[in-house]
Motif scaffolding. Structure first.
Motif, mmCIF file in Angstrom:
data_model
loop_
_atom_site.group_PDB
_atom_site.id
_atom_site.type_symbol
_atom_site.label_atom_id
_atom_site.label_comp_id
_atom_site.label_asym_id
_atom_site.label_seq_id
_atom_site.Cartn_x
_atom_site.Cartn_y
_atom_site.Cartn_z
ATOM 1 N N LEU A 126 0.829 -1.197 0.000
ATOM 2 C CA LEU A 126 0.000 0.000 0.000
ATOM 3 C C LEU A 126 0.870 1.255 0.000
ATOM 4 C CD1 LEU A 126 -2.728 -1.095 2.561
ATOM 5 C CD2 LEU A 126 -2.973 -0.912 0.093
ATOM 6 N N ARG A 127 1.975 1.224 0.711
ATOM 7 C CA ARG A 127 2.871 2.381 0.725
ATOM 8 C C ARG A 127 3.458 2.637 -0.666
ATOM 9 N NH1 ARG A 127 5.491 0.944 4.797
ATOM 10 N NH2 ARG A 127 7.314 0.029 3.787
ATOM 11 N N GLU A 128 3.801 1.576 -1.386
ATOM 12 C CA GLU A 128 4.311 1.744 -2.743
ATOM 13 C C GLU A 128 3.260 2.344 -3.671
ATOM 14 O OE1 GLU A 128 5.774 -1.961 -4.120
ATOM 15 O OE2 GLU A 128 7.454 -2.049 -2.691
ATOM 16 N N ALA A 129 1.987 2.124 -3.338
ATOM 17 C CA ALA A 129 0.897 2.705 -4.127
ATOM 18 C C ALA A 129 0.525 4.097 -3.645
ATOM 19 C CB ALA A 129 -0.335 1.795 -4.066
ATOM 20 N N GLY A 130 1.262 4.640 -2.668
ATOM 21 C CA GLY A 130 1.017 5.994 -2.178
ATOM 22 C C GLY A 130 0.067 6.081 -1.018
ATOM 23 N N LEU A 131 -0.235 4.960 -0.369
ATOM 24 C CA LEU A 131 -1.168 4.953 0.759
ATOM 25 C C LEU A 131 -0.416 4.617 2.038
ATOM 26 C CD1 LEU A 131 -4.176 3.014 -0.802
ATOM 27 C CD2 LEU A 131 -3.864 5.479 -0.616
ATOM 28 N N ALA A 132 -0.320 5.578 2.943
ATOM 29 C CA ALA A 132 0.356 5.375 4.220
ATOM 30 C C ALA A 132 -0.667 4.984 5.264
ATOM 31 C CB ALA A 132 1.102 6.643 4.640
ATOM 32 N N VAL A 133 -0.944 3.704 5.373
ATOM 33 C CA VAL A 133 -1.948 3.226 6.317
ATOM 34 C C VAL A 133 -1.308 2.986 7.673
ATOM 35 C CG1 VAL A 133 -3.258 2.160 4.455
ATOM 36 C CG2 VAL A 133 -1.596 0.801 5.727
ATOM 37 N N PRO A 134 -2.108 2.992 8.750
ATOM 38 C CA PRO A 134 -1.556 2.730 10.086
ATOM 39 C C PRO A 134 -1.013 1.307 10.195
ATOM 40 C CG PRO A 134 -3.752 3.705 10.204
ATOM 41 C CD PRO A 134 -3.528 3.332 8.780
ATOM 42 N N LYS A 135 -0.239 1.081 11.241
ATOM 43 C CA LYS A 135 0.247 -0.266 11.504
ATOM 44 C C LYS A 135 -0.955 -1.177 11.756
ATOM 45 C CE LYS A 135 3.562 -2.846 14.340
ATOM 46 N NZ LYS A 135 4.552 -2.766 15.435
ATOM 47 N N MET A 136 -0.901 -2.389 11.227
ATOM 48 C CA MET A 136 -2.044 -3.290 11.319
ATOM 49 C C MET A 136 -1.617 -4.617 11.930
ATOM 50 S SD MET A 136 -2.484 -4.049 7.232
ATOM 51 C CE MET A 136 -2.689 -2.280 6.944
ATOM 52 N N HIS A 137 -2.605 -5.459 12.189
ATOM 53 C CA HIS A 137 -2.336 -6.748 12.802
ATOM 54 C C HIS A 137 -3.129 -7.826 12.083
ATOM 55 C CE1 HIS A 137 -6.046 -5.353 14.745
ATOM 56 N NE2 HIS A 137 -6.339 -6.623 14.896
ATOM 57 N N GLN A 138 -2.717 -9.078 12.285
ATOM 58 C CA GLN A 138 -3.459 -10.202 11.738
ATOM 59 C C GLN A 138 -4.730 -10.398 12.555
ATOM 60 O OE1 GLN A 138 -1.267 -13.825 11.285
ATOM 61 N NE2 GLN A 138 0.504 -12.826 10.349
ATOM 62 N N LEU A 139 -5.855 -10.374 11.866
ATOM 63 C CA LEU A 139 -7.131 -10.550 12.549
ATOM 64 C C LEU A 139 -7.556 -12.014 12.525
ATOM 65 C CD1 LEU A 139 -9.405 -9.023 13.983
ATOM 66 C CD2 LEU A 139 -10.568 -8.853 11.789
ATOM 67 N N ALA A 149 -6.020 -6.106 9.584
ATOM 68 C CA ALA A 149 -6.981 -5.067 9.955
ATOM 69 C C ALA A 149 -6.284 -3.928 10.685
ATOM 70 C CB ALA A 149 -8.093 -5.643 10.825
ATOM 71 N N PHE A 150 -6.878 -2.755 10.583
ATOM 72 C CA PHE A 150 -6.493 -1.609 11.402
ATOM 73 C C PHE A 150 -7.759 -0.823 11.737
ATOM 74 C CE2 PHE A 150 -6.127 -0.106 7.010
ATOM 75 C CZ PHE A 150 -6.716 1.153 7.027
ATOM 76 N N GLY A 151 -7.708 -0.064 12.818
ATOM 77 C CA GLY A 151 -8.877 0.676 13.272
ATOM 78 C C GLY A 151 -9.115 1.932 12.461
ATOM 79 N N VAL A 152 -10.378 2.239 12.215
ATOM 80 C CA VAL A 152 -10.759 3.455 11.499
ATOM 81 C C VAL A 152 -11.887 4.153 12.247
ATOM 82 C CG1 VAL A 152 -10.043 2.722 9.193
ATOM 83 C CG2 VAL A 152 -12.322 2.132 10.003
ATOM 84 N N ARG A 153 -11.844 5.476 12.247
ATOM 85 C CA ARG A 153 -12.954 6.250 12.791
ATOM 86 C C ARG A 153 -14.106 6.259 11.800
ATOM 87 N NH1 ARG A 153 -10.251 11.887 14.234
ATOM 88 N NH2 ARG A 153 -9.374 11.492 12.160
ATOM 89 N N ALA A 154 -15.299 6.463 12.308
ATOM 90 C CA ALA A 154 -16.472 6.493 11.441
ATOM 91 C C ALA A 154 -16.318 7.539 10.347
ATOM 92 C CB ALA A 154 -17.723 6.770 12.274
ATOM 93 N N SER A 155 -15.743 8.696 10.690
ATOM 94 C CA SER A 155 -15.608 9.778 9.713
ATOM 95 C C SER A 155 -14.595 9.467 8.628
ATOM 96 C CB SER A 155 -15.208 11.075 10.428
ATOM 97 O OG SER A 155 -13.983 10.899 11.128
ATOM 98 N N GLU A 156 -13.753 8.443 8.823
ATOM 99 C CA GLU A 156 -12.713 8.107 7.860
ATOM 100 C C GLU A 156 -12.983 6.812 7.111
ATOM 101 O OE1 GLU A 156 -9.404 7.739 10.446
ATOM 102 O OE2 GLU A 156 -8.878 9.862 10.366
ATOM 103 N N ALA A 157 -13.932 6.032 7.569
ATOM 104 C CA ALA A 157 -14.066 4.653 7.112
ATOM 105 C C ALA A 157 -14.255 4.538 5.607
ATOM 106 C CB ALA A 157 -15.221 3.982 7.845
#
Length: 351
Positions: A126-139, A149-157
């Motif tokens: 995702l970073r190579e595609a220009g998306l800096a997502v938060p650190k995630m974990h195996q769900l 998965a990583f957590g998202v606020r309702a306003s960002e989902a």
């Protein structure tokens, strides 16, 4: 069957234009911030809401000198739109930082970003595609398939979903909103279970035959003159509250319920393979995309809803797929068809 991105305001306040109801008259019936405990059916009768006026541009006058002609019944429905039109929204704004805190203190140095990546996680792609997502974990992990998965606020989902979906062809990772984290405290065992090769089994299912059989099992739906106003909304229930964003390595979102598989509708004897077969059918017909998959809810984004000539037939399929629809706010099959003519957000919940 419907229910919408990047600030701390109410979820619908920052919704992109293409996610808003096609009629401003419907603003008063959008879900509020108080609707956070449980998604509710998003088709509700609103007695004081007048039917949506027909846009004048759909029935242009023959000439400037002649009065505008009355629209034909076949001309009042949603015109064809470019494919993937929802995926052209602006990127989400970066989060606000405390005053006096510089970027260098808040973000890791570029050379240190690899240290934050867990082996096999989607972050590098995702970073190579220009998306800096938060650190995630195996769900959830099942054999060689892992849901991250990583957590998202309702306003960002929804913005996160759009961004990741837009880059999916490049990264190979498909997004799906998963709802509240508490539904996944047992690593998904309450929603995902081990089983046979559901995705392989889906290849042998004829979705039309399956829906025909389920329709016979559901029985004759309630029929009658529709009383609900025709709506063109694009609001989703799941992003109305904070939750998890899931990522699965696959080339099609309709495969996701069968990859683990999902069992939110086992009371209707639909399992991962059945979901994949039906969602694939609707993807081919209407470009339907899986947006959310929570404990007992599936939500689809439908860029090209059915026209008037096929709406009743598609409503019959939706009823066969989820008979609970007509027990939770949609009184008749005709009401469901009226909604499906223009709605881009399809909501299914098995109770």
């Amino acid at each position: 069957m419907s229910s919408g991105a990047l600030d701390d305001a109410a979820p619908n306040d920052a919704a992109p234009e293409t996610l808003q109801a096609e009629s401003q008259e419907e603003d008063g019936i959008a879900p509020t911030a108080s609707d956070t405990t449980e998604p509710r059916p998003l088709l509700v009768a609103v007695p004081d809401l007048e039917p949506e006026p027909e846009p004048e541009s759909w029935a242009a006058p023959e000439s400037k000198a002649e009065p505008q002609s009355e629209p034909k019944s076949d001309d009042i429905f949603v015109p064809e739109r470019p494919k993937r039109e929802l995926l052209t929204l602006d990127k989400p704004e970066p989060p606000q930082r405390p005053p006096g805190t510089g970027r260098d203190e808040m973000m890791p140095r570029e050379e240190d970003t690899d240290a934050l990546d867990i082996a096999g996680s989607p972050r590098a792609a995702l970073r190579e595609a220009g998306l800096a997502v938060p650190k995630m974990h195996q769900l959830v992990r099942r054999e060689d398939t892992t849901m991250w998965a990583f957590g998202v606020r309702a306003s960002e989902a929804l913005h996160w979903w759009l961004e990741i979906r837009q880059a999916a062809e490049e990264t190979g990772w498909m997004p799906v909103l998963l709802g509240a984290p508490e539904e996944w405290r047992d690593s998904g065992e309450a929603i995902i279970h081990e089983g046979d090769d559901e995705l392989g089994r889906a290849d042998g299912i004829d979705a039309a035959d399956l829906l025909h059989d389920k329709a016979a099992e559901a029985g004759e739906p309630a029929r009658g003159v529709p009383i609900l106003p025709r709506r063109g909304d694009s609001d989703f229930a799941t992003p109305q509250r904070d939750g998890l964003m899931g990522l699965v390595e696959t080339d099609a979102g309709w495969k996701i319920p069968a990859m683990f598989p999902w069992k939110g509708s086992t009371n209707w004897e639909l399992y991962g393979a059945e979901h994949a077969a039906i969602l694939k059918r609707w993807h081919h017909r209407f470009d339907a995309e899986l947006v959310a998959m929570t404990y007992d809810v599936l939500e689809l984004y439908v860029p090209h809803p059915p026209g008037a000539d096929e709406a009743l037939g598609v409503a019959s399929e939706a009823y066969a797929y989820c008979p609970d629809l007509l027990d939770s706010g949609v009184p008749t099959l005709e009401d469901l068809a009226e909604h499906m003519i223009r709605s881009k957000a399809w909501y299914f919940r098995w109770t």
